[in-house]
Structure formats: structure tokens, C-alpha cells
Design a protein around this motif. Structure first.
Motif, PDB file in Angstrom:
ATOM      1  N   MET A  19      -1.618   9.873  -1.291  1.00  0.00           N
ATOM      2  CA  MET A  19      -2.745   9.320  -2.061  1.00  0.00           C
ATOM      3  C   MET A  19      -2.795   7.819  -1.797  1.00  0.00           C
ATOM      4  O   MET A  19      -1.997   7.071  -2.341  1.00  0.00           O
ATOM      5  N   ASP A  20      -3.717   7.390  -0.956  1.00  0.00           N
ATOM      6  CA  ASP A  20      -3.734   5.973  -0.585  1.00  0.00           C
ATOM      7  C   ASP A  20      -5.125   5.377  -0.752  1.00  0.00           C
ATOM      8  O   ASP A  20      -6.131   6.074  -0.645  1.00  0.00           O
ATOM      9  N   GLY A  23      -5.852   0.501  -4.330  1.00  0.00           N
ATOM     10  CA  GLY A  23      -6.003  -0.949  -4.410  1.00  0.00           C
ATOM     11  C   GLY A  23      -7.311  -1.399  -3.775  1.00  0.00           C
ATOM     12  O   GLY A  23      -8.058  -2.204  -4.347  1.00  0.00           O
ATOM     13  N   HIS A  37      -5.726   2.573  -9.594  1.00  0.00           N
ATOM     14  CA  HIS A  37      -4.688   3.568  -9.883  1.00  0.00           C
ATOM     15  C   HIS A  37      -5.151   4.501 -11.009  1.00  0.00           C
ATOM     16  O   HIS A  37      -4.899   5.701 -10.976  1.00  0.00           O
TER      17      HIS A  37
HETATM   18  C1  IPE Z   1      -1.858   4.262  -3.311  1.00  0.00           C
HETATM   19  O1  IPE Z   1      -2.767   3.209  -3.334  1.00  0.00           O
HETATM   20  C2  IPE Z   1      -1.041   4.364  -4.580  1.00  0.00           C
HETATM   21  C3  IPE Z   1       0.364   3.939  -4.435  1.00  0.00           C
HETATM   22  C4  IPE Z   1       0.965   3.678  -3.318  1.00  0.00           C
HETATM   23  C5  IPE Z   1       1.126   3.812  -5.660  1.00  0.00           C
HETATM   24  P1  IPE Z   1      -2.365   1.742  -2.888  1.00  0.00           P
HETATM   25  O2  IPE Z   1      -1.894   0.999  -4.080  1.00  0.00           O
HETATM   26  O3  IPE Z   1      -1.411   1.801  -1.752  1.00  0.00           O
HETATM   27  O4  IPE Z   1      -3.761   1.187  -2.412  1.00  0.00           O
HETATM   28  P2  IPE Z   1      -4.054   0.269  -1.147  1.00  0.00           P
HETATM   29  O5  IPE Z   1      -3.431   0.924   0.046  1.00  0.00           O
HETATM   30  O6  IPE Z   1      -3.452  -1.064  -1.445  1.00  0.00           O
HETATM   31  O7  IPE Z   1      -5.544   0.233  -1.061  1.00  0.00           O
END
Ligand code: IPE
Ligand code: IPE
Ligand code: MG
Length: 243
Positions: A19-20, A23, A37
Motif C-alpha cells: 500500500m503505497d 503521502g 494514511h
Molecule cells: C504508504 O504510503 C504507507 C506507509 C508506508 C506507512 P507512504 O507514506 O509511503 O506514501 P508516499 O510513498 O510517501 O507517497
């Protein structure tokens, strides 16, 4: 047109998800990362139902890696709190759909309130058979494999195991969840083309499905599209087509 999961002839028994993009989803909207999140947690909730509907027996989500401990303490704290809040919602979904919750990773490294909340949900759903939801938390595949090697070495040392008899099966049996079959499909959102230390051993022959969609936007429809793509894959396992 959206995909009807009932029209698919081959459904993977185990689907794993990286799950990426939470952010970046938040950043695009000028919101703090935690908002991404939070929205991502809703995608997980939606997929619990969707996976059951499609007949996927095991759904594994990569929620927090061993490397994610390097993130700012504020973000880690926010994620741990969100996990507790989300579990209240997930548990409802798990009971409604008779899904068992399991955790994979360094459980003891998680904050105590998280462990207590997780354990409660694990115990409350332990009797469900047929569908399992696995959350990878403080999970790192290299650590998992190194731990397996350590356990195997201990058994050799004590005379319980003959080194000549160590094979692939032995290694599989010493991973965190030895009874769970290997994932047949790996989905990664947000377009990154890497494994980020996720299930290196278990994904040896998995089909990869990478989508540019950020995790908070990955819902039922996108999941069914991934299943449809899997349906069209020709899996040869090193053999020859049609043999
Ligand atoms: C995934 O989303 C969730 C976790 C790794 C906890 P990210 O937090 O990695 O989001 P980006 O990659 O910075 O967009
Ligand atoms: C992988 O995402 C870990 C999880 C989804 C929990 P990351 O965002 O941490 O991975 P990298 O840093 O892009 O490889
Ligand atoms: Mg990321």
C-alpha cells in the motif's frame, strides 16, 4: 466498465498488497501526510469486503516495514494511533464477513497499546476459517529469512535437524506464517517498481500488478481490475507454454 469478480475464472488464493502513495495523495491536496494514511485506512476496509466477495482466501497488506521506523517520530506516532482507530472499524468488517485477522512481523517491537488492541482483534476472530486478513507490521523480509536461518541453525545444533535434509520446504516452514500459501498476485500502488523488502521468499513466482493509483484511491473497482489482469496472465513457472 467495472469488472464483475464473478465473471473471472481464476481467482488467486492469496493476494499481497504494498500500500503505497498515501503521502503523495495528501501532498497533491495540500494536506498533512497523516490525512493520506487516514484515507488509505478506508481503502483497506473496502478491500476486506471486496476480497471476500471475489473469493480471495488470504489478503496480506504491507502496513509498516522495518525500514519505516526511520520516519519522523511524529509520523510513526500518527500511524500507530491510526492503526488502533482503524482496528475498531476493521473488526466490525471482520466479524460481518467472518474473516480472521493475523499479524506478520516483529510484534514485540510495536507500542504496547497497539499490541493490546491487535491481540484483542486476533483473539476475537481466531475461530473464523476460510478467509484471512494478514497485516504486515514492522515487517522486513530479510529479517524474517535471517530469523528462519537462526532457528534452523539452532535445530541443527541440538541434533533435531540433519543439515543434509534442509531444503526449500524447511526454510518455508520457519518463516513467520508457515501455514499460509505463497501469494499468487502482488499489487503495488503509486507506480513504484520495487519490493521494498516485502515477502522476498514467498513472492518468487507471484504475478506483479503495478498501478499508478495512489493507495487512498485504490478501492473495490481497482482491486477487481487487478484480479482481471491476473486472469489474463500466463503462468509458466519456468516451464514451456501449453505443457
Ligand atoms: C504508504 O504510503 C504507507 C506507509 C508506508 C506507512 P507512504 O507514506 O509511503 O506514501 P508516499 O510513498 O510517501 O507517497
Ligand atoms: C513500502 O512503502 C512499505 C509499506 C507500504 C508499508 P515505502 O514507501 O516505505 O517504500 P519505499 O521507501 O518507497 O521503498
Ligand atoms: Mg511510500
Amino acid at each position: 466498465m467495472s469488472v464483475d469478480p464473478n465473471s473471472l475464472t481464476r481467482i488467486p488464493k492469496h493476494v499481497a498488497l504494498i500500500m503505497d502513495g498515501n503521502g503523495r495523495w495528501a501532498q497533491e491536496r495540500g494536506l498533512p501526510r497523516i490525512e493520506g494514511h487516514k484515507e488509505g485506512a478506508q481503502s483497506v476496509r473496502a478491500l476486506l469486503r471486496a476480497a471476500k466477495q471475489a473469493g480471495v482466501e488470504y489478503l496480506t497488506v504491507y502496513a509498516f516495514s522495518t525500514e519505516n521506523w526511520k520516519r519522523p517520530p511524529q509520523e510513526i506516532d500518527g500511524l500507530m494511533k491510526l492503526l488502533i482507530d482503524s482496528l475498531n472499524q476493521y473488526e466490525e468488517e471482520l466479524h460481518a464477513n467472518q474473516i480472521r485477522l493475523r499479524v506478520m512481523g516483529q510484534f514485540e517491537r510495536l507500542p504496547l497499546p497497539v499490541r493490546i488492541r491487535l491481540q484483542k482483534a486476533i483473539d476475537a476472530t481466531a475461530h473464523y476459517e476460510g478467509h484471512t486478513f494478514i497485516v504486515a507490521l514492522s515487517y522486513g523480509s530479510r529479517t524474517e529469512i535471517a530469523d528462519a536461518a537462526k532457528q534452523i541453525a539452532e535445530k541443527v545444533k541440538s541434533g533435531e535437524l540433519d543439515p543434509g535434509k534442509i531444503d526449500e520446504q524447511t526454510v518455508s516452514e520457519h518463516l513467520y506464517l508457515p501455514d499460509v500459501p505463497d501469494p499468487e498476485l502482488l499489487i503495488r500502488t503509486s507506480g513504484e517498481l520495487r519490493l521494498s523488502n516485502f515477502m522476498l521468499w514467498q513472492l518468487s513466482y507471484a504475478e506483479f500488478y503495478i498501478t499508478d493509483t495512489f493507495w487512498p484511491d485504490f478501492r473495490e473497482e481497482q482491486f477487481f481490475e487487478a484480479l482481471e489482469a491476473f486472469n489474463g496472465r500466463d503462468r509458466r513457472y519456468g516451464g514451456v507454454k501449453g505443457e
